[in-house]
Structure formats: structure tokens, C-alpha cells
Design an enzyme around this catalytic site. Structure first.
Site, PDB file in Angstrom:
ATOM      1  N   LYS A  99      85.937 107.896  43.482  1.00 42.89           N
ATOM      2  CA  LYS A  99      86.193 109.296  43.144  1.00 42.89           C
ATOM      3  C   LYS A  99      85.104 110.146  43.784  1.00 42.89           C
ATOM      4  O   LYS A  99      83.915 109.772  43.740  1.00 42.89           O
ATOM      5  CB  LYS A  99      86.157 109.421  41.616  1.00 42.89           C
ATOM      6  CG  LYS A  99      86.536 110.759  41.039  1.00 42.89           C
ATOM      7  CD  LYS A  99      86.507 110.665  39.509  1.00 42.89           C
ATOM      8  CE  LYS A  99      87.024 111.928  38.851  1.00 42.89           C
ATOM      9  NZ  LYS A  99      87.011 111.820  37.371  1.00 42.89           N
ATOM     10  N   SER A 148      91.760 113.366  35.847  1.00 42.38           N
ATOM     11  CA  SER A 148      90.916 113.714  36.995  1.00 42.38           C
ATOM     12  C   SER A 148      90.672 112.621  38.029  1.00 42.38           C
ATOM     13  O   SER A 148      90.452 112.941  39.188  1.00 42.38           O
ATOM     14  CB  SER A 148      89.588 114.288  36.518  1.00 42.38           C
ATOM     15  OG  SER A 148      88.755 113.301  35.996  1.00 42.38           O
ATOM     16  N   SER A 157      90.045 109.942  31.871  1.00 41.05           N
ATOM     17  CA  SER A 157      90.389 110.193  33.276  1.00 41.05           C
ATOM     18  C   SER A 157      90.434 108.955  34.165  1.00 41.05           C
ATOM     19  O   SER A 157      90.864 109.050  35.313  1.00 41.05           O
ATOM     20  CB  SER A 157      89.424 111.215  33.886  1.00 41.05           C
ATOM     21  OG  SER A 157      89.641 112.465  33.285  1.00 41.05           O
TER      22      SER A 157
END
Lengths: 485, 66
Positions: A81, A155, A179
């Protein structure tokens, strides 16, 4: 090379590499080829590190030929990420406000994975600042490969897309209130939120300091265990990381659930709004656990019904304490409308209300931990419904803000309790969208959580299904549905 | 209790934040949502909340913090 490497797991790739059936270079080229072919539509990556990955793969290939395997993940491609710092490499947090940020250090989890031989291939798209609810994605909307018109969830969604589409073998996501688990649930993946303190937060941009947790997103439970083995453990650079010894996670995957006590959480499962496919999956999973020798009973956790505003009143406030000075005052319009209004609201939450919310977090945690004295794991759906259809890109942003806050009814309680919690594929809806189950365990008892999840996974076949990317992208391209980019 | 736009504007100004007028209603709606959510919790857990410490669930290595 004539092997089909699509959707192969870490354990399969490691075996193929060890046996010389494939080289790290061939594996990286396979992934880069898929990224080039599919990611212009899927938008899972913000940065693809092709040259860097090729150089690392070439070195890994030479080492293997010389009989040197530097670690358990030698030659395995992964992505992170874009909330994790990478020295000399753009780190955007999915935001225009960080569009030019190039860090001078690297997150500990990446350092550990590379030391174990894994090869960083890219940095993933995400909800802005890693905190969910984004309406307009500066780097495009990460598309759910199972159906590009449907949500890829919260997310760490770019990381989920990258793994679900077979563009990376595994990913590292970040979970504040769900997330990692949300995208895993939406895209038929395994997603593990480790106990807070089990994995170093150093080098992650972790403004939600008391809940932000890094963990693996993978194609199998075994892969999650393999990745956790490498990234877990104390880090002197993270004062809140635990010094507890790291157990052997793979050794816990025995398949034996005899005597294991599973508590099915009533308030997180049999609730209004649960989708029929999710309800069916939960009923089926109870049968599977019982057939495997576990004892399954329903348990009540009444405080988990009340967790809705707790993220907004606590961790969002923590994030806003940084965002006000850095961005909200001077770069208001460079943030997405959902991000800026959410953080502005959080920034002015009265202190007394925040403290009341913190007190409720303690009550939720106490209830969860008390029940876990009687049960080895707590079972609930990964999400109450399959991923929902996205609204049109022409919709009023204000209206979208109101609908974009993801439902985290089942995820949030275990983020608040900071228990190790995993999401595992558990079925599909009639229209082919994934549903999942969630298992939470005692603090630092990842071995039991992984053991139960693995036994369920091996007794079912859901994790073996993968999206037909060519057909799904073609269907999306031909349709006139809203494009959220 | 529901805060109006002008009250929210003043609260934001107290921390030096100027929210554009057209987005104040959205900020107000979000803030009112948080406050309403906590008020609902007070109905169920109010007295109990007075007797529990608001401790974050983190594992603190005290030596490392010295």
C-alpha cells in the site's frame, strides 16, 4: 517457460523456484506482463518498480543458480500500500498533497521482506491518506476484478486488487478499522490484521497511531502465515512493537480443530441487512467447523452494536491532528472532498466526546477479550453483504460522501479490541461476487487464528476461484456504467 | 443537540481552520453525526462509561519510551 503461473501462491512459487521450474526473473516478467496488460483498467498500482524489480530478480536468479536462497521468500514478487515509505521512491498516500514526496527511509516491513528474498514490484493505490471513504481518487479508482462496476472496499483496496487480479503474489496492507479485511472480503482474498504490536509500524504513515496495523493480503492462509513469519517481531524503531517471541506460524496449520471452541457473534451476524448469500455462507461455515471437530456456539457481544461513531470520534481525530497543520489550512482543495470534510469534522470533535468514545472502546475491548476467555476464536461475516455496485461518476460528490463511508459493522469491533483477526473466502453471491467469514482470536494468538482459518479453507474450495479478468474487463469496457476515475 | 453551520464555522475558526462556505454544511453534517452517535451510546452505556479508563489498546514497552 510453459508453466501457468497465474494466481499461484507463495508456497507454490517457492517450490517452483527451488526446483528450478521457474526463475525469479521469469516470475517478475510474468507479473510485469500482467500489470501492463490489466492495470491500465484496474488501477491497482500508483508506482510500478519495473527496473528495480528486474534488477533484484536478476540478482535473485544468479544467487539461486549458485545454490543460495537468501530467505523463505526468495524471488517472490510483492507490493505494498502506498502508505509505506520507500527510500528514493515516490510515496503518495493516494493524495495530491503527497504527489511529490520521496522518502529518505524505508518501512521496516519492506526491509524485512526484502531481507527474506521477496522482490518489491510496486506501490498500490489506496483511499486517500489510507483512511477510507474517498470519492475522487487522484490515481483512478482501483477496480474490483470480480466486477469492475462494484466496490473494491476500503482503503487497502489497491493492494487487494493487485493480489486478486494476480498482479502481485502478495501485498502488505494497513488496517485501522478494517482496511485490510474489507478489500480481502470484497475480492476473495485472505486478509490478516495482526495483533497491534506484533508487526512494526515504523515507516508506515500511521497517523491513526493507536489502531493502524500492517498485515498481509494473500491468496491463501498458508501464505499469510509465511508473510507474517517474516514481518512479525520487535523493532527498536517502533516503541509500541512487542518483544514477545515470534512463534512458528506455519507449524500451527495442522488442520486439526478437535476441541477448538468457536463463538459465533450474534450481534455481528444475525442482523438486519445481512445479505442472503452471507447468511447462507455463515450457516454453511458452522457446519464445516463442526464437521472438523470444533464446538460452535452463539455468543453475545452487545457493545459491538455501538461501534459506528468510534472511529470518527477517536482515530479520525488523531489523523486530523496532523492533517490540520499540514494540509487542511493551506491545501484544502488538494484533498478529496470526503477526506477534507471528514478530517475537518474530526478536528473539531470536542475533547470530552473523544474521551467518552475512548471509554467505549475500552468497554468493547473488555467484552471481546472476556468472551475470548471461553472461546478460542470468534466467528462473524467478513462483511454483511457482497461488494456493492458503485454509483455513477457523475453523481453529486456530497451525496457520494454520505454513501461512501464503508459499512464496517463486522470489522470495527476487532480493530477496537486489537485482536488478531483474519478474513477468509466463504462463498459467492448469485451474481458471482465474493462473500467471506472473519475469525478473531486472543491477543498475540495468531497461531490459533491461522490454524482455524486454514482448516476451514482446506475444507472448502472458495479460495481456489479467481476472476476471469479478460471477460470482466471487456464487459466493463463495453458497458456505459459510471467510471469513478 | 444539533450544531448549525455558523457554530461549526466558529469551532473550525478556533483551530485556525477556514472551511469554505459551500462545504460547511457537509462538515456540520459529519460532526452532528459523530455527536449523535455518541449520544446514542450514552443512552446504553452512560453510567458504565464513567467507571472505565479510556486506555488505548496498544502494547507499551516502557523501557523503549525512556
Amino acid at each position: 517457460m510453459s508453466l501457468n503461473l497465474d494466481y499461484t501462491t507463495i508456497s507454490v512459487q517457492a517450490r517452483l523456484l527451488a526446483e528450478g521450474e521457474v526463475t525469479p526473473t521469469e516470475l517478475i516478467e510474468h507479473m510485469l506482463g500482467r500489470i501492463e496488460l490489466y492495470d491500465p483498467r484496474l488501477r491497482s498500482h500508483i508506482t510500478v518498480l519495473a527496473d528495480r524489480a528486474r534488477a533484484a530478480a536478476e540478482l535473485a536468479t544468479k544467487r539461486l543458480r549458485a545454490g543460495l536462497r537468501v530467505g523463505p521468500l526468495h524471488g517472490i514478487p510483492f507490493g505494498v500500500k502506498d502508505q509505506l515509505l520507500t527510500e528514493g521512491i515516490l510515496t503518495t498516500l493516494g493524495s495530491k498533497v503527497m504527489a511529490d514526496f520521496v522518502p529518505i527511509e524505508t518501512a521496516t516491513v519492506i526491509t524485512r521482506l526484502e531481507a527474506a528474498g521477496a522482490i518489491l514490484i510496486g506501490k498500490h493505490n489506496l483511499h486517500e491518506l489510507g483512511k477510507g471513504g474517498t470519492v475522487r481518487f487522484p490515481y483512478g479508482y482501483p477496480r474490483n476484478p470480480w466486477n469492475l462496476h462494484h466496490s473494491s472496499s476500503s482503503s487497502s483496496n489497491g493492494s487487494g486488487v493487485a493480489v486478486a487480479a494476480g498482479l502481485n503474489t502478495f501485498a502488505i496492507g494497513e488496517d485501522t478499522g478494517g482496511s485490510i479485511r474489507g478489500p480481502a472480503a470484497a475480492m476473495n482474498l485472505v486478509g490478516l490484521r495482526p495483533t497491534y504490536g506484533r508487526v512494526s509500524r515504523h515507516g508506515g504513515v500511521m497517523f491513526g497511531w493507536m489502531a493502524d496495523t500492517l498485515g498481509p493480503m494473500t491468496l491463501s492462509v498458508e501464505d499469510a502465515a509465511l508473510v507474517l513469519q517474516v514481518i512479525a517481531g520487535h523493532d527498536p524503531k517502533d516503541a509500541l512493537s512487542s518483544k514477545r517471541p515470534v512463534p512458528d506460524y506455519a507449524a500451527a496449520l495442522t488442520g486439526d480443530l478437535r476441541g477448538v471452541r468457536v463463538g459465533l457473534v450474534t450481534e455481528l451476524t444475525w442482523v438486519e441487512g445481512i445479505h442472503p448469500a452471507v447468511a447462507e455462507a455463515m450457516r454453511d461455515s458452522v457446519e464445516v467447523f463442526r464437521e472438523l471437530g470444533a464446538v460452535v456456539e452463539e455468543v453475545s457481544l452487545p457493545a459491538t452494536r455501538s461501534t459506528g461513531p468510534l472511529t470518527s470520534a477517536t482515530t479520525d481525530v488523531d489523523v486530523s491532528s496532523v492533517a490540520v497543520r499540514r494540509w487542511l489550512k493551506d491545501r484544502w482543495y488538494d484533498l478529496d472532498i470526503a477526506t477534507r470534510t471528514r478530517l475537518a469534522a474530526a478536528a473539531i470533535v470536542p475533547g470530552s466526546i473523544r474521551t467518552r468514545a475512548m471509554r467505549l472502546r475500552s468497554i468493547v475491548r473488555q467484552q471481546v477479550l472476556r468472551v475470548l476467555e471461553r472461546y478460542d476464536v470468534l466467528l462473524s461475516p467478513g462483511n454483511l453483504e457482497p461488494p456493492t455496485r458503485l454509483s455513477s461518476g457523475d453523481a453529486d460528490p456530497s451525496a457520494e460522501v454520505k454513501s461512501a463511508v464503508p459499512s464496517r459493522h463486522t470489522a470495527r469491533p476487532f480493530a477496537i479490541a486489537n485482536t488478531p483477526t483474519i478474513v477468509v473466502p466463504a462463498g459467492f453471491s448469485d451474481n458471482g461476487l465474493p462473500v467471506s467469514l472473519q475469525l478473531a482470536g486472543r491477543l498475540f494468538d495468531e497461531p490459533t487464528v491461522l490454524r482455524v482459518a486454514h482448516a476451514y479453507e482446506q475444507a472448502t474450495t472458495w479460495h481456489r476461484r479467481h476472476p476471469d479478468l479478460g471477460a470482466n474487463i471487456a464487459a466493463f469496457t463495453m458497458s456505459e456504467g459510471g467510471d469513478k476515475e | 443537540m444539533k450544531l448549525g453551520v455558523e457554530q461549526v464555522r466558529a469551532m473550525a475558526a478556533a483551530i485556525g481552520l477556514q472551511v469554505p462556505a459551500d462545504e460547511l454544511p457537509l462538515v456540520a453534517e459529519r460532526l452532528n453525526g459523530i455527536i449523535a452517535g455518541i449520544e446514542a451510546i450514552e443512552q446504553d452505556y452512560g453510567p458504565e462509561l464513567d467507571y472505565v479508563d479510556p486506555v488505548p489498546s496498544v502494547v507499551v514497552d516502557e523501557e523503549a519510551l525512556r
